[in-house]
Write an enzyme that holds these catalytic residues in place. Structure first.
Site, PDB file in Angstrom:
ATOM      1  N   TYR A 112       0.751  -0.996  -0.167  1.00  0.00           N
ATOM      2  CA  TYR A 112       0.007  -0.068   0.035  1.00  0.00           C
ATOM      3  C   TYR A 112       0.786   1.063  -0.013  1.00  0.00           C
ATOM      4  O   TYR A 112       0.239   2.487  -0.061  1.00  0.00           O
ATOM      5  CB  TYR A 112      -0.915   0.033   1.128  1.00  0.00           C
ATOM      6  CG  TYR A 112      -0.475   0.019   2.639  1.00  0.00           C
ATOM      7  CD1 TYR A 112      -0.032   1.138   3.013  1.00  0.00           C
ATOM      8  CD2 TYR A 112      -0.276  -1.092   3.328  1.00  0.00           C
ATOM      9  CE1 TYR A 112       0.567   1.454   4.446  1.00  0.00           C
ATOM     10  CE2 TYR A 112       0.250  -0.981   4.715  1.00  0.00           C
ATOM     11  CZ  TYR A 112       0.736   0.121   5.139  1.00  0.00           C
ATOM     12  OH  TYR A 112       1.476   0.117   6.297  1.00  0.00           O
ATOM     13  N   SER A 119       7.252   6.251  -6.258  1.00  0.00           N
ATOM     14  CA  SER A 119       5.823   6.851  -6.041  1.00  0.00           C
ATOM     15  C   SER A 119       5.206   7.787  -7.097  1.00  0.00           C
ATOM     16  O   SER A 119       5.730   8.556  -7.521  1.00  0.00           O
ATOM     17  CB  SER A 119       5.823   7.637  -4.805  1.00  0.00           C
ATOM     18  OG  SER A 119       4.553   8.263  -4.531  1.00  0.00           O
ATOM     19  N   HIS A 121       2.792   9.654  -6.697  1.00  0.00           N
ATOM     20  CA  HIS A 121       2.788  11.066  -6.261  1.00  0.00           C
ATOM     21  C   HIS A 121       3.650  12.021  -6.698  1.00  0.00           C
ATOM     22  O   HIS A 121       3.635  13.280  -6.806  1.00  0.00           O
ATOM     23  CB  HIS A 121       2.574  11.005  -4.533  1.00  0.00           C
ATOM     24  CG  HIS A 121       1.403  10.536  -4.287  1.00  0.00           C
ATOM     25  ND1 HIS A 121       0.205  11.368  -4.099  1.00  0.00           N
ATOM     26  CD2 HIS A 121       0.597   9.160  -3.793  1.00  0.00           C
ATOM     27  CE1 HIS A 121      -0.913  10.708  -3.718  1.00  0.00           C
ATOM     28  NE2 HIS A 121      -0.467   9.322  -3.386  1.00  0.00           N
ATOM     29  N   ASP A 128      -4.865  11.575  -2.983  1.00  0.00           N
ATOM     30  CA  ASP A 128      -5.606  10.950  -2.257  1.00  0.00           C
ATOM     31  C   ASP A 128      -6.776  11.690  -1.739  1.00  0.00           C
ATOM     32  O   ASP A 128      -6.444  12.986  -1.437  1.00  0.00           O
ATOM     33  CB  ASP A 128      -4.560  10.493  -1.114  1.00  0.00           C
ATOM     34  CG  ASP A 128      -3.693   9.380  -1.676  1.00  0.00           C
ATOM     35  OD1 ASP A 128      -3.834   8.767  -2.715  1.00  0.00           O
ATOM     36  OD2 ASP A 128      -2.799   9.242  -0.785  1.00  0.00           O
ATOM     37  N   GLU A 175      -7.200   0.748  -3.997  1.00  0.00           N
ATOM     38  CA  GLU A 175      -7.224   2.149  -3.206  1.00  0.00           C
ATOM     39  C   GLU A 175      -8.291   3.074  -4.181  1.00  0.00           C
ATOM     40  O   GLU A 175      -7.981   3.776  -4.882  1.00  0.00           O
ATOM     41  CB  GLU A 175      -5.913   2.632  -3.373  1.00  0.00           C
ATOM     42  CG  GLU A 175      -4.784   1.861  -2.749  1.00  0.00           C
ATOM     43  CD  GLU A 175      -3.406   2.698  -2.595  1.00  0.00           C
ATOM     44  OE1 GLU A 175      -3.454   3.900  -2.915  1.00  0.00           O
ATOM     45  OE2 GLU A 175      -2.431   2.327  -1.780  1.00  0.00           O
ATOM     46  N   HIS A 178      -7.358   6.644  -4.412  1.00  0.00           N
ATOM     47  CA  HIS A 178      -6.144   7.340  -5.299  1.00  0.00           C
ATOM     48  C   HIS A 178      -6.708   7.461  -6.588  1.00  0.00           C
ATOM     49  O   HIS A 178      -6.785   6.551  -7.416  1.00  0.00           O
ATOM     50  CB  HIS A 178      -5.048   6.287  -4.918  1.00  0.00           C
ATOM     51  CG  HIS A 178      -3.604   6.608  -5.626  1.00  0.00           C
ATOM     52  ND1 HIS A 178      -2.589   7.397  -4.963  1.00  0.00           N
ATOM     53  CD2 HIS A 178      -3.259   6.816  -6.882  1.00  0.00           C
ATOM     54  CE1 HIS A 178      -1.637   7.488  -6.108  1.00  0.00           C
ATOM     55  NE2 HIS A 178      -2.037   7.217  -7.239  1.00  0.00           N
TER      56      HIS A 178
END
Length: 211
Positions: A112, A119, A121, A128, A175, A178
């Site tokens: 996770y 990443s 991100h 998120d 997720e 996300h």
């Protein structure tokens, strides 16, 4: 009252799957996973902006504008949501990952949380979100916001990046919170074809584990 049917996307006329790179970190189609790290490792987008209504969340300008539109649509449907995190640099991701490993152990944390440098991100294209007391929890999927995003995020250029039942492809558990910005053309094409992951759409190798 009969529920409205879920919107159905039409294939984008003349869709060009090579229009953007999946390797260039500046591309809105860049694919980052356990087998495809950020290059360069210290990458930071040049056009980061604070997301409207979320002082601690930054995304690339195009994604930030699209997210504001998506949230307006969610509010109108009584399915509002809030943002947790958007862009994370390598150091922040490393700090978060270390915390998760200490809490859950590396094997579980890897399901996770991305290791630093791996990443999504860090692209500035992922965010998120949370609502209804479900922050980074699977229960978000059954909140009004989670249901709305599952059906309408694509209309604003977002996909649920780590869908249910695709851990063997993406490397991550489901997720629903996300979101990944890919632009309206690709999001609509993926929806129309019924393809849930970037790996499958672009014919890339699955990335269930780190190499």
């Amino acid at each position: 009252m009969t529920a409205s049917p879920a919107p159905v996307a039409s294939p984008v006329l003349g869709f060009d799957a090579s229009a953007h790179s999946v390797d260039d970190p500046d591309s809105i189609w860049v694919v980052v996973n356990k087998a495809r790290p950020m290059v360069p490792q210290d990458y930071e987008p040049a056009d980061l902006e604070t997301v409207e209504g979320a002082s601690g969340t930054r995304l690339r300008a195009e994604a930030a504008a699209a997210l504001a539109g998506l949230r307006d649509a969610a509010r109108a449907a009584d399915a509002d949501f809030a943002m947790s995190t958007g862009f994370r640099d390598r150091d922040l991701q490393g700090s978060l990952y270390t915390t998760y490993v200490e809490r859950s152990g590396q094997v579980r944390a890897d399901r996770y949380s991305a290791r630093p440098g791996f990443s999504e991100h860090q692209t500035g294209l992922s965010v998120d979100v949370h609502a209804g007391g479900c922050d980074l929890q699977s229960c978000f999927a059954v909140t009004p916001a989670g249901r709305f995003l599952a059906e309408h995020a694509w209309e604003h250029g977002f996909i649920v990046r780590y869908p249910e039942g695709k851990e063997d492809v993406t490397g991550y558990i489901f997720e629903p919170w996300h979101l990944r910005y890919v632009g309206t053309e690709l999001a609509a094409e993926m929806r129309a074809r019924g393809v849930a992951t970037l790996e499958e759409f672009f014919g890339l190798d699955p990335a269930p584990d780190y190499s």
